[in-house]
Each structure stands twice: as C-alpha cells, then as structure tokens.
Motif scaffolding. Structure first.
Motif, PDB file in Angstrom:
ATOM      1  N   ARG A   9      -1.251  -9.077  -6.150  1.00  0.00           N
ATOM      2  CA  ARG A   9      -0.200  -8.987  -5.153  1.00  0.00           C
ATOM      3  C   ARG A   9      -0.452  -7.778  -4.261  1.00  0.00           C
ATOM      4  NH1 ARG A   9       2.323 -13.234  -3.918  1.00  0.00           N
ATOM      5  NH2 ARG A   9       4.207 -12.084  -3.359  1.00  0.00           N
ATOM      6  N   ALA A  10      -0.162  -7.928  -2.970  1.00  0.00           N
ATOM      7  CA  ALA A  10      -0.495  -6.892  -1.996  1.00  0.00           C
ATOM      8  C   ALA A  10       0.694  -6.598  -1.099  1.00  0.00           C
ATOM      9  CB  ALA A  10      -1.679  -7.331  -1.138  1.00  0.00           C
ATOM     10  N   VAL A  11       0.732  -5.382  -0.562  1.00  0.00           N
ATOM     11  CA  VAL A  11       1.664  -5.054   0.508  1.00  0.00           C
ATOM     12  C   VAL A  11       1.275  -5.887   1.725  1.00  0.00           C
ATOM     13  CG1 VAL A  11       2.386  -3.222   2.105  1.00  0.00           C
ATOM     14  CG2 VAL A  11       2.083  -2.717  -0.332  1.00  0.00           C
ATOM     15  N   ALA A  12       2.253  -6.477   2.396  1.00  0.00           N
ATOM     16  CA  ALA A  12       1.963  -7.284   3.577  1.00  0.00           C
ATOM     17  C   ALA A  12       1.223  -6.452   4.613  1.00  0.00           C
ATOM     18  CB  ALA A  12       3.263  -7.829   4.164  1.00  0.00           C
ATOM     19  N   GLY A  13       0.087  -6.939   5.058  1.00  0.00           N
ATOM     20  CA  GLY A  13      -0.759  -6.233   6.008  1.00  0.00           C
ATOM     21  C   GLY A  13      -1.959  -5.581   5.366  1.00  0.00           C
ATOM     22  N   LEU A  14      -1.966  -5.472   4.041  1.00  0.00           N
ATOM     23  CA  LEU A  14      -3.081  -4.821   3.343  1.00  0.00           C
ATOM     24  C   LEU A  14      -3.879  -5.799   2.483  1.00  0.00           C
ATOM     25  CD1 LEU A  14      -1.474  -1.423   2.240  1.00  0.00           C
ATOM     26  CD2 LEU A  14      -2.950  -1.886   4.223  1.00  0.00           C
ATOM     27  N   GLU A  15      -3.630  -7.095   2.666  1.00  0.00           N
ATOM     28  CA  GLU A  15      -4.344  -8.082   1.865  1.00  0.00           C
ATOM     29  C   GLU A  15      -5.863  -7.947   2.034  1.00  0.00           C
ATOM     30  OE1 GLU A  15      -0.387  -9.868   3.266  1.00  0.00           O
ATOM     31  OE2 GLU A  15      -2.072  -8.789   4.188  1.00  0.00           O
ATOM     32  N   VAL A 334      -7.407   6.209  19.492  1.00  0.00           N
ATOM     33  CA  VAL A 334      -7.051   5.438  18.299  1.00  0.00           C
ATOM     34  C   VAL A 334      -8.207   4.519  17.932  1.00  0.00           C
ATOM     35  CG1 VAL A 334      -5.462   3.732  17.340  1.00  0.00           C
ATOM     36  CG2 VAL A 334      -4.581   5.574  18.792  1.00  0.00           C
ATOM     37  N   LEU A 335      -8.702   4.659  16.717  1.00  0.00           N
ATOM     38  CA  LEU A 335      -9.839   3.883  16.227  1.00  0.00           C
ATOM     39  C   LEU A 335      -9.409   2.653  15.447  1.00  0.00           C
ATOM     40  CD1 LEU A 335     -11.976   6.893  14.939  1.00  0.00           C
ATOM     41  CD2 LEU A 335     -12.103   5.769  17.175  1.00  0.00           C
ATOM     42  N   GLY A 336      -8.212   2.694  14.900  1.00  0.00           N
ATOM     43  CA  GLY A 336      -7.728   1.571  14.103  1.00  0.00           C
ATOM     44  C   GLY A 336      -6.219   1.579  14.028  1.00  0.00           C
ATOM     45  N   ARG A 337      -5.627   0.394  14.012  1.00  0.00           N
ATOM     46  CA  ARG A 337      -4.172   0.247  13.931  1.00  0.00           C
ATOM     47  C   ARG A 337      -3.872  -0.881  12.953  1.00  0.00           C
ATOM     48  NH1 ARG A 337       0.323   0.124  18.706  1.00  0.00           N
ATOM     49  NH2 ARG A 337       1.970  -0.922  17.544  1.00  0.00           N
ATOM     50  N   TYR A 338      -3.073  -0.587  11.917  1.00  0.00           N
ATOM     51  CA  TYR A 338      -2.828  -1.550  10.854  1.00  0.00           C
ATOM     52  C   TYR A 338      -1.329  -1.620  10.555  1.00  0.00           C
ATOM     53  CZ  TYR A 338      -7.752  -0.338  10.362  1.00  0.00           C
ATOM     54  OH  TYR A 338      -9.078  -0.085  10.616  1.00  0.00           O
ATOM     55  N   GLY A 339      -0.721  -2.744  10.885  1.00  0.00           N
ATOM     56  CA  GLY A 339       0.691  -2.925  10.599  1.00  0.00           C
ATOM     57  C   GLY A 339       0.914  -3.324   9.150  1.00  0.00           C
ATOM     58  N   VAL A 340       1.934  -2.772   8.528  1.00  0.00           N
ATOM     59  CA  VAL A 340       2.283  -3.109   7.156  1.00  0.00           C
ATOM     60  C   VAL A 340       3.795  -3.356   7.089  1.00  0.00           C
ATOM     61  CG1 VAL A 340       0.374  -1.813   6.142  1.00  0.00           C
ATOM     62  CG2 VAL A 340       2.566  -0.672   6.499  1.00  0.00           C
ATOM     63  N   ALA A 341       4.226  -3.920   5.972  1.00  0.00           N
ATOM     64  CA  ALA A 341       5.655  -4.129   5.740  1.00  0.00           C
ATOM     65  C   ALA A 341       6.017  -3.474   4.419  1.00  0.00           C
ATOM     66  CB  ALA A 341       5.983  -5.614   5.704  1.00  0.00           C
ATOM     67  N   VAL A 342       6.937  -2.512   4.473  1.00  0.00           N
ATOM     68  CA  VAL A 342       7.333  -1.761   3.281  1.00  0.00           C
ATOM     69  C   VAL A 342       8.855  -1.647   3.249  1.00  0.00           C
ATOM     70  CG1 VAL A 342       7.081   0.381   1.981  1.00  0.00           C
ATOM     71  CG2 VAL A 342       5.204  -0.415   3.427  1.00  0.00           C
ATOM     72  N   ARG A 343       9.453  -2.209   2.216  1.00  0.00           N
ATOM     73  CA  ARG A 343      10.907  -2.120   2.010  1.00  0.00           C
ATOM     74  C   ARG A 343      11.694  -2.529   3.257  1.00  0.00           C
ATOM     75  NH1 ARG A 343       9.171   2.883  -0.396  1.00  0.00           N
ATOM     76  NH2 ARG A 343       9.078   2.700  -2.669  1.00  0.00           N
ATOM     77  N   GLY A 344      11.294  -3.618   3.850  1.00  0.00           N
ATOM     78  CA  GLY A 344      12.018  -4.150   4.993  1.00  0.00           C
ATOM     79  C   GLY A 344      11.703  -3.479   6.311  1.00  0.00           C
ATOM     80  N   ARG A 345      10.840  -2.499   6.320  1.00  0.00           N
ATOM     81  CA  ARG A 345      10.444  -1.835   7.561  1.00  0.00           C
ATOM     82  C   ARG A 345       8.986  -2.163   7.877  1.00  0.00           C
ATOM     83  NH1 ARG A 345      14.561   1.189   9.135  1.00  0.00           N
ATOM     84  NH2 ARG A 345      16.056   1.901   7.578  1.00  0.00           N
ATOM     85  N   HIS A 346       8.607  -1.947   9.139  1.00  0.00           N
ATOM     86  CA  HIS A 346       7.273  -2.350   9.594  1.00  0.00           C
ATOM     87  C   HIS A 346       6.555  -1.191  10.278  1.00  0.00           C
ATOM     88  CE1 HIS A 346       9.501  -6.103   9.017  1.00  0.00           C
ATOM     89  NE2 HIS A 346       8.326  -6.635   8.732  1.00  0.00           N
ATOM     90  N   PRO A 347       6.156  -0.186   9.497  1.00  0.00           N
ATOM     91  CA  PRO A 347       5.406   0.936  10.081  1.00  0.00           C
ATOM     92  C   PRO A 347       3.978   0.541  10.421  1.00  0.00           C
ATOM     93  CG  PRO A 347       5.542   1.188   7.711  1.00  0.00           C
ATOM     94  CD  PRO A 347       6.385  -0.013   8.053  1.00  0.00           C
ATOM     95  N   VAL A 348       3.298   1.462  11.066  1.00  0.00           N
ATOM     96  CA  VAL A 348       1.915   1.245  11.511  1.00  0.00           C
ATOM     97  C   VAL A 348       1.058   2.388  10.997  1.00  0.00           C
ATOM     98  CG1 VAL A 348       0.399   1.004  13.510  1.00  0.00           C
ATOM     99  CG2 VAL A 348       2.728   0.080  13.594  1.00  0.00           C
ATOM    100  N   ILE A 349      -0.082   2.058  10.406  1.00  0.00           N
ATOM    101  CA  ILE A 349      -1.064   3.062  10.022  1.00  0.00           C
ATOM    102  C   ILE A 349      -2.046   3.216  11.181  1.00  0.00           C
ATOM    103  CG2 ILE A 349      -2.876   3.727   8.401  1.00  0.00           C
ATOM    104  CD1 ILE A 349      -1.515   1.920   6.322  1.00  0.00           C
TER     105      ILE A 349
END
Length: 357
Positions: A9-15, A334-349
């Motif tokens: 199982r993975a955090v959404a966006g980090l699969e 910016v070299l890389g941008r990765y959206g994730v979903a954590v606890r109902g929020r959608h931050p960006v790495i």
C-alpha cells in the motif's frame, strides 16, 4: 515455484517510488494502481510503503451489487487459507477494505462479508468496525481491496502498520507522515559527507528517515519551538539506541555536523530561528509550516536564507501546499514536482536548485 503475491500500500502519488524501491530490492512488480503496488515476494519492506499485506485470495472484481460480493469472496477464499501464526492473540482479527468506483454497497459490507468468511474457515473472533467500535489492539489485520479489476484478500504479516515507526515516540502539530519523509529523503539524492539541513525539523521525522537512508551524511535539524526539538531529540535517541546528539558545541562545517565533530555521528538538534541559520550545506530538506495547524508567516524569509547556505550544486527538497509553490519561484529552478495526498490534503513535493539568474 512462484513467489507469494504481496500488496504494498502506498501514499497516493508515491506509487511509482514504491515500485522503484521494490524493483531495486530484486523483486518483480506485477502491477501498479492507485495507492497500491502488487509484487512477487518481498524481503525487507520498502521504506516508502504505507503498509504491506501478503495475499491469500484473489477473484475477479465482483462489480457493483452486494450479492456479487459474497460470491466473489467465496471464490477468493474457497477453503481455509494456510495462514502461518498471524499477529494477534486469542484469535482476534479485523478487516479493512478499500473500494474503487461506484458500488451499491459500502466498505463495511465488504469487511463484514470477508470477516465472517474468515471466521467460518479458520476460526477466531471477527471485530467489525461498522458501528465505530475500535478493534482490540492485539489483533490480526486483514485487508480487502476491490480495485475495479481484482478482489484481493490479504493479511498484514506484522503487528503494526508499516508506517508506524518504532522511533516515533513523540509528534508535534504538522508532523510529517513517515513514508512521505522517506520519499523526500530518496528525492534528495543524499551521499556520504553531505551536510544536510532541516530548518523546520518539528519532531524530526524527515531527518530520521534521511539518516536511515544515508547514515554517512551529517544532519542538522533546527526549530524555533523548544518542544519540537525536544521531541526530535527524544525520537532520535529512540532510533539510535540512546546515542545523544544535541546542539551545544555543534560544528556546522569542517568537523562535520555532529557533536564534538564526530564524523557521520548522526543528527544534531537545536532550537533556532530558520530565518537566521548559518552554515554551508549540500542539501536542505524540510516540511515548513503550511499555515494550517502551524502559522507560516516566517517561511518566505527562511526560503530566501536557503539560497545563502546552499553550496553550488546544492538541492532543496521541500513539501508545501499548492498555494506555497510560488515560494520557490524567482531565484529557483524547479527540477521535480510530485503531488501527494496525505490525510485529506494535497501537498506538493518540490525538488529545486538556486537558479543562476
């Protein structure tokens, strides 16, 4: 002989990163879908993974009707699965379900069908979550996933979820989810002898994951909240087996970031304002305040400071809310941008370097 299938199982966006970590460990990735990687066999579990379950039954996804769920579960578990000593005592177990798509049933319907089937086949006491009752802590945990193609039934081989790190004795508001911290550490491309700064260290999760990945680097974690650095220090002590590293006498360069100049000794923690940090670093990794649970007023000044302390060729890896992305606008590439979903929020790495302009 075919290896057992494992649901990672993975955090959404980090699969994709979980799949990379599984492949790097020498295992075959069977498929990747939302929040899930299916692999053949697994030794040491991926650090970026949220949790891991060993598959004991599969069937085609039963579709939308409630009646078809019962038939699907019977097809996936036609007889008692050969389960080795599962975690938990007294035969207590619970089931958690993930269902993709529109259905004429809810997750509790799926969980109860599977729970009753397992109890009938192998015994034990099933604890339903349907009415908000929390299952006993000492239990086995089964997982059911209906992903639109397959019905998976799997069992966690550990007593605790994989994301629940043993070192994490203390948290503070805004503490980072450990698998996300592990992902950021991988994106930082850490190397031995790198000097790494976390200017908003909080309870220390990010640097503890970075140190686990690359113990040969020097790490400095600062936060202006003494309670945060105390929590970080306590978590580091738990992670390092009691090794003490505190900010008094810290060397920021030359002797290395470590108490007394000990090379590669671990992590140093200190109470300090990120806007005035001094030193020279190859990497800045951080989870600055998002302005949700902790105020973000000082973040822009701190970000400007990073340009002064970064070595040429240095990188920043930071997780921010979408409206904060502009913090790494002018003066940054910016070299890389990765959206994730954590606890109902959608931050960006974001992975960035200072621009030459």
């Amino acid at each position: 002989m075919r290896s057992a299938l494992v649901l990672v199982r993975a955090v959404a966006g980090l699969e994709w990163m979980v799949a990379e970590e599984v492949t790097a460990a020498g295992h075959r990735v069977v498929e990747v879908s939302k929040r899930q990687v299916v692999a053949e066999g697994l030794g040491r579990p991926p650090r970026v993974a949220d949790d891991v379950f060993v598959v004991y039954g599969t069937a085609p996804d039963p579709g939308r009707s409630r009646a078809s769920v019962m038939a699907g579960v019977r097809a996936a578990l036609p007889s008692a699965p050969d389960v080795p000593c599962a975690p938990g005592s007294g035969g207590a177990f619970a089931v958690s379900a993930s269902v993709v798509g529109v259905r004429n049933f809810n997750r509790y319907d799926v969980e109860d069908v599977v729970g009753e089937r397992i109890a009938r086949l192998i015994g034990g006491t099933y604890h339903s979550r349907r009415h908000g009752v929390v299952p006993p802590e000492d239990r086995a945990e089964w997982r059911v996933v209906l992903d639109g193609k397959t019905l998976w039934i799997a069992l966690r081989p550990y007593a605790e979820p994989l994301h629940r790190r043993p070192y994490r004795q203390h948290t503070v508001p805004g503490s980072l989810h450990p698998p996300v911290a592990a992902a950021m550490a991988r994106l930082a491309d850490l190397a031995p002898n790198h000097h790494v700064l976390d200017p908003f260290c909080g309870a220390g999760t990010l640097l503890l994951e970075a140190h686990h990945l690359q113990p040969g680097a020097y790490y400095l974690g600062i936060d202006r909240d003494p309670a945060a650095t105390a929590a970080a220090h306590s978590n580091w002590t738990a992670a390092s087996g009691g090794v003490e590293r505190w900010a008094a006498g810290t060397q920021r360069r030359g002797g290395g970031v470590g108490a007394g100049g000990a090379r590669g000794a671990g992590v140093v923690w200190g109470t300090e304002d990120a806007r005035g940090v001094e030193g020279v670093f190859e990497r800045v990794v951080s989870n600055p305040p998002w302005g949700v649970r902790v105020g973000a007023g000082g973040v822009p000044s701190a970000v400007r400071r990073w340009r002064r302390v970064l070595q040429p060729g240095g990188l920043v890896v930071v997780i921010v809310m979408p409206e904060q992305v502009r913090l790494l606008g002018r003066g940054w590439r910016v070299l890389g941008r990765y959206g994730v979903a954590v606890r109902g929020r959608h931050p960006v790495i974001l992975v960035a370097e200072p621009s030459r302009s």
